[in-house]
Design an enzyme around this catalytic site. Structure first.
Site, mmCIF file in Angstrom:
data_model
loop_
_atom_site.group_PDB
_atom_site.id
_atom_site.type_symbol
_atom_site.label_atom_id
_atom_site.label_comp_id
_atom_site.label_asym_id
_atom_site.label_seq_id
_atom_site.Cartn_x
_atom_site.Cartn_y
_atom_site.Cartn_z
ATOM 1 N N ASP B 114 115.150 44.313 28.258
ATOM 2 C CA ASP B 114 114.983 44.252 26.803
ATOM 3 C C ASP B 114 113.664 43.545 26.538
ATOM 4 O O ASP B 114 112.924 43.234 27.464
ATOM 5 C CB ASP B 114 116.154 43.492 26.142
ATOM 6 C CG ASP B 114 116.351 43.906 24.689
ATOM 7 O OD1 ASP B 114 115.433 43.676 23.885
ATOM 8 O OD2 ASP B 114 117.404 44.479 24.355
ATOM 9 N N TRP B 150 93.322 45.775 -1.797
ATOM 10 C CA TRP B 150 94.104 45.191 -0.688
ATOM 11 C C TRP B 150 93.321 44.083 -0.018
ATOM 12 O O TRP B 150 93.886 43.233 0.656
ATOM 13 C CB TRP B 150 94.515 46.263 0.321
ATOM 14 C CG TRP B 150 93.479 46.596 1.367
ATOM 15 C CD1 TRP B 150 92.482 47.499 1.250
ATOM 16 C CD2 TRP B 150 93.362 46.017 2.674
ATOM 17 N NE1 TRP B 150 91.735 47.528 2.405
ATOM 18 C CE2 TRP B 150 92.255 46.631 3.307
ATOM 19 C CE3 TRP B 150 94.081 45.060 3.389
ATOM 20 C CZ2 TRP B 150 91.840 46.301 4.595
ATOM 21 C CZ3 TRP B 150 93.657 44.736 4.674
ATOM 22 C CH2 TRP B 150 92.544 45.360 5.260
ATOM 23 N N SER B 178 106.029 37.765 10.467
ATOM 24 C CA SER B 178 106.659 38.867 11.190
ATOM 25 C C SER B 178 105.737 39.397 12.287
ATOM 26 O O SER B 178 106.160 39.582 13.435
ATOM 27 C CB SER B 178 107.014 39.978 10.206
ATOM 28 O OG SER B 178 107.228 41.187 10.877
ATOM 29 N N HIS B 262 88.515 42.571 10.403
ATOM 30 C CA HIS B 262 87.997 43.534 11.353
ATOM 31 C C HIS B 262 88.865 43.690 12.591
ATOM 32 O O HIS B 262 89.216 44.811 12.945
ATOM 33 C CB HIS B 262 86.521 43.348 11.700
ATOM 34 C CG HIS B 262 86.020 44.648 12.232
ATOM 35 N ND1 HIS B 262 85.720 45.705 11.416
ATOM 36 C CD2 HIS B 262 85.962 45.121 13.489
ATOM 37 C CE1 HIS B 262 85.461 46.758 12.160
ATOM 38 N NE2 HIS B 262 85.597 46.442 13.418
ATOM 39 N N GLU B 264 91.849 43.316 12.557
ATOM 40 C CA GLU B 264 92.998 44.015 11.996
ATOM 41 C C GLU B 264 92.848 45.536 12.104
ATOM 42 O O GLU B 264 93.798 46.239 12.435
ATOM 43 C CB GLU B 264 93.189 43.609 10.530
ATOM 44 C CG GLU B 264 94.147 44.467 9.724
ATOM 45 C CD GLU B 264 95.595 44.350 10.139
ATOM 46 O OE1 GLU B 264 95.941 43.383 10.836
ATOM 47 O OE2 GLU B 264 96.378 45.245 9.776
ATOM 48 N N SER B 277 96.437 58.248 25.171
ATOM 49 C CA SER B 277 96.160 58.201 26.610
ATOM 50 C C SER B 277 97.410 58.487 27.439
ATOM 51 O O SER B 277 97.321 58.702 28.643
ATOM 52 C CB SER B 277 95.615 56.831 27.008
ATOM 53 O OG SER B 277 94.457 56.544 26.276
ATOM 54 N N HIS B 311 79.843 43.156 8.923
ATOM 55 C CA HIS B 311 79.328 44.487 8.552
ATOM 56 C C HIS B 311 80.046 45.039 7.328
ATOM 57 O O HIS B 311 79.651 46.058 6.794
ATOM 58 C CB HIS B 311 79.366 45.465 9.735
ATOM 59 C CG HIS B 311 80.735 45.823 10.214
ATOM 60 N ND1 HIS B 311 80.998 46.105 11.524
ATOM 61 C CD2 HIS B 311 81.913 45.944 9.563
ATOM 62 C CE1 HIS B 311 82.285 46.397 11.656
ATOM 63 N NE2 HIS B 311 82.867 46.296 10.482
ATOM 64 N N HIS B 312 81.128 44.361 6.916
ATOM 65 C CA HIS B 312 81.781 44.742 5.655
ATOM 66 C C HIS B 312 81.060 44.116 4.466
ATOM 67 O O HIS B 312 81.453 44.348 3.327
ATOM 68 C CB HIS B 312 83.242 44.281 5.652
ATOM 69 C CG HIS B 312 84.062 44.899 6.740
ATOM 70 N ND1 HIS B 312 84.772 46.064 6.559
ATOM 71 C CD2 HIS B 312 84.280 44.531 8.024
ATOM 72 C CE1 HIS B 312 85.401 46.381 7.686
ATOM 73 N NE2 HIS B 312 85.119 45.473 8.586
ATOM 74 N N THR B 337 84.010 52.747 22.843
ATOM 75 C CA THR B 337 84.759 53.815 22.178
ATOM 76 C C THR B 337 84.334 55.170 22.726
ATOM 77 O O THR B 337 85.164 56.058 22.944
ATOM 78 C CB THR B 337 84.539 53.756 20.658
ATOM 79 O OG1 THR B 337 84.661 52.405 20.235
ATOM 80 C CG2 THR B 337 85.563 54.596 19.923
#
Lengths: 294, 544
Positions: B114, B150, B178, B262, B264, B277, B311-312, B337
């Site tokens: 478990d 948000w 959570s 980020h 996130e 994958s 960069h945001h 990536t």
């Protein structure tokens, strides 16, 4: 490794404690949200009661949940692997707490290194300073804010220095208590742990005393008096809450030791409480350096 | 393989008797459960309900934007819709869905009985519905729901809050608790519960990606808790963290928020990499190309995610050095990536491919996620970001990575493991309808948004200039079609649970992994005793 050498991992059957805890957290969140909303509108509501009821329910839940765990442990249901799960779980929980404080320390750093100097015209912000608040002089601690609110700074000598000595000492006594537990010297264990708890309580009392100095007409260090007081109360306040929590954990451990719990090889709960205590101690040392001295 | 299955099943029956815990029935089974499969099911259903809820909000948004002018909703309510849509999709749909996969699959994949901390597992799930209850209930309050986006930028969420900030803050606190508990459980399960013989580099890549994601969660969810706390005190207790008049800085909010924000977004995509994958090798009938490089690439992406947050914020007036640093670091992420995309393609190269629905969603993922990645690279360039910032180009970018990326991978995974979860095969024809309808409509929905953004249409507005009317009409039609297409998935899942062709233990001939060594549906308790070494070696994704 063959299956024969495998210690079975205890998977508990159904438990009603988590859902009790979920309802308790719901009551706390809803109660607190209503409470602060009503506070800002200067009206009375049921939020505060819901919050307190939620806290009571959380305490009930924790007591019930942990007593289940303690009974399972005393019944010998836990394997070495289970013990590892608890240890790792606690270490990652403490790591998450480190990151929680990191956010606040980061904010303090940003305020001191960027935002306050920039408001004073540093970098390429000469125009901002001249147009918005021409009289503002950047300095830290920020005793006069751009909009002219004044306050005074908390010195590092006196109470904070005494508190630093107290908390570091309590970390040492906690370590001696742990040492006594490992060597199965029950009497020194009770004494050292008791001393740790007393030092923790003295620390908290002195913190309250310090807050009452700050929150007076004399010092005028209020939540509304600019980012110096904000970061001071945010960091010391959350640290104080964590000390209180750590203290409660240690007190529970003390009573469990009186009941004869823990052996030199099996005392995860004690270790967790003591890790937590060392963690709040380290946070305080950081606080003492970055909030008070520098 | 068949004999193994029988052996394993009999083990489990035996273990059940040994434990003496029987499956409860009715509501108590779900409220009190400590079983990772039950909790996984709860997470998956909850996230799907949230997906439909957030989707319903999006339908209203697209209906309002169907034509220029104000038709259906007031501008303030429109802001509430976009805000809650974002919060629900991020924290209510995508993240819990991945946690559901983690719960269902991780213990089976590492050969554990478990999750490591089963009761805490239940707690991490059951606090979530309450958190979203609080968030959604604010729609029916005097203040209205949060209307500040948000990202809840100060001072929109502080000085100019409509009064919903406290409800938002405490709901986010519960969601954070959570996530942290769920992540601790995942980390401890993987570190401590692997079957003997399963070394770290023998773990399926799926397990690796969830492992790394869980670390990201433990590191950044507390930072989110910190920043919402500062928003709360600024709004209700007169502090000035994000208020220049008291010495603070609203831009500081953005720094702390995106330090969480980020990582996130990688929390929402790394597990998707893990699912894809798993599936691409299965239907290419080959081992995953470059298993180790996948592990290192995932780790690099996770590490880099901590040093790219600003960069945001290119248009906030950061010092030039900051702009350059964050631009180059962001572009660096394209390297690991790219390694991943290369490996997926190389896995398919000269494989004996077949196109079952999980594979279709995975291939669509690779192509469409890459489009989202490319638009991300465009946004990473500081000077061009000055033009794209806060336009529909950004909306197009993150919906490509989150919808055709994360959500498509979730669908791929759901189809792949539905036979294991329910014991029945899903309806193939209906699932293909779901795929093709989704694929066509999602591109109609999000692709024109690139052009709208490049032409200058700002995001988060209920009305727009006339020249954007035609594209918006098509986008809305795509949106409605995509929304309806998801109901096909609901139908497939319900049909699959109620019956259908019985699934064998391993319905996919190319699949590897310990989960296929147990019966379908998976017994209530699996691996109460660890699997044999030979099974672990068979599940190894390394190509030798």
């Amino acid at each position: 490794m063959t299956n024969k050498e495998y210690e079975s991992y205890y998977v508990p059957s159904q438990s009603h404690w988590p859902i009790v805890g979920a309802i308790a957290l719901f009551m706390i969140a809803l109660g607190a949200a209503h409470y602060v909303t009503d506070l800002s509108k200067e009206q009375n509501g049921y939020g505060g009661y819901l919050l307190l009821a939620g806290i009571a329910l959380v305490i009930y839940m924790l007591a019930g949940w942990f007593s289940d765990v303690i009974n399972e442990s005393l019944a010998g249901k836990y394997s070495h692997q289970m013990d590892n799960s608890f240890h790792q779980g606690m270490s990652w929980f403490i790591f998450s707490e480190v990151m929680f404080f990191a956010a606040f320390f980061g904010a303090l750093l940003y305020l001191r290194v960027f935002s306050v100097p920039w408001l004073g015209g540093a970098g390429n912000n000469a125009e901002t300073g001249a147009v918005l608040w021409p009289d503002f002089v950047a300095h830290w601690p920020l005793l006069t804010t751009p909009d002219g609110t004044t306050t005074s700074a908390m010195g590092w000598y006196g109470l904070p220095l005494i508190n630093t000595v107290i908390l570091i000492t309590s970390s040492v006594t906690a370590h001696f208590a742990h040492d006594a537990l490992i060597k199965n010297n029950r009497k020194p264990l009770k004494v050292w742990l008791g001393l740790t708890i007393v030092l923790g309580i003295i620390f908290m009392s002195l913190q309250i005393l310090e807050y009452s100095h700050g929150y007076s007409e004399e010092m005028r260090l209020f939540l509304t008096s600019g980012v110096y007081g904000n970061s001071f109360y945010l960091l010391t306040g959350f640290h104080g809450m964590h000390v209180t929590l750590g203290c409660i954990m240690l007190i529970v451990m003390w009573f469990r030791i009186l009941k004869g719990h823990f052996t030199p090889n099996n005392h995860f709960a004690f270790k967790a409480a003591s890790w937590y205590w060392h963690f709040v101690d380290v946070v305080w040392v950081m606080l003492f350096v970055f909030v008070y001295i520098l | 393989m068949t004999t193994d299955v029988i052996k394993e099943t009999s083990h489990d029956d035996h273990q059940n008797d040994h434990h003496g815990d029987h499956k409860m029935t009715g509501i108590k089974r779900w409220l009190y459960t400590t079983n990772h499969k039950d909790i996984g099911t709860l997470y998956l259903w909850f996230s799907f309900i949230m997906l439909l809820t957030g989707g319903a909000l999006a339908m209203v948004i697209r209906a309002e934007l169907f034509q220029p002018g104000l038709q259906i909703v007031e501008p303030d309510f429109f802001n509430q819709l976009t805000t809650v849509h974002g919060l629900i999709m991020v924290f209510g749909a995508i993240m819990p869905a991945f946690t559901g996969f983690a719960n269902w699959m991780l213990p089976m994949m590492v050969g554990a009985p478990d999750m490591a901390l089963p009761r805490m597992n239940n707690w991490s799930f059951w606090i979530l519905p309450f958190a979203f209850g609080i968030l959604l209930s604010s729609f029916f309050m005097e203040s209205g729901a949060p209307n500040f986006g948000w990202t809840f930028y100060a001072p929109l969420s502080t000085t100019y809050s409509n009064g919903s900030t406290a409800f938002f803050v405490f709901a986010v606190h519960i969601m954070g608790i959570s996530s942290i508990m769920g992540a601790i459980n995942i980390v401890v399960t993987i570190m401590n519960m692997r079957a003997p013989g399963m070394t770290y580099m023998k773990m399926p890549l799926f397990v690796w990606t969830f492992f790394i994601t869980a670390y990201l969660l433990i590191a950044v969810m507390p930072v989110l808790a910190g920043v919402v706390t500062m928003v709360l005190t600024d709004t209700y207790f007169g502090t000035s963290f994000f208020n220049a008049a008291g010495g603070g800085d609203p831009v500081m909010f953005q720094h702390i928020f995106w330090f969480f924000g980020h990582p996130e977004v990688y929390i929402m995509i790394l597990p998707a990499f893990g699912i894809v994958s798993t599936i691409i090798p299965a239907f290419s009938r080959k081992k995953l190309f470059g298993y180790s490089s996948m592990v290192y690439a995932t780790s690099s992406i996770a590490l880099l995610s901590f040093i790219v947050w600003a960069h945001h914020m290119f248009t906030t007036g950061m010092p030039l050095f900051g702009e350059l640093f964050f631009m180059y670091c962001t572009m660096l992420i394209a390297v690991p990536t790219g390694v991943k995309v290369f490996n997926w393609v190389a896995t398919m190269w000269r494989g004996s491919l077949s196109f079952e629905t999980p594979m279709l969603f995975s291939i669509a993922f690779v192509i469409l996620f890459t489009i989202g990645g490319f638009s991300g690279l465009m946004l990473a360039m500081t000077p061009v970001d000055f033009q794209y910032h806060d336009t529909y180009f950004v909306v197009a970018h993150f919906h490509y990575v989150l919808v055709t990326g994360s959500l498509f991978s979730l669908y791929a995974g759901a189809y792949y493991w539905l036979p294991k979860w329910t014991g029945n095969m899903y309806n193939d024809a209906l699932s293909k309808w779901h795929f093709w309808c989704s694929l066509i409509s999602v591109n109609l929905l999000f692709f024109p948004m690139h052009f709208l953004g490049l032409a200058g249409m700002p995001r988060r507005i209920p009305d727009y200039a006339l020249q954007f009317a035609d594209f918006n009409k098509w986008v809305s039609i795509g949106g409605f079609a995509f929304g309806l297409s998801q109901l096909i998935f609901l139908a497939v899942v319900i049909k699959c649970i109620r019956g259908g062709e019985k699934a064998p233990a391993k319905p996919w001939d190319g699949a590897a992994g310990l989960e296929w060594t147990v019966a379908s549906p998976a017994p209530y308790h699996t691996f109460s005793t660890p699997p044999p070494q030979s099974d672990i070696d068979n599940a190894d994704q390394h190509s030798h």
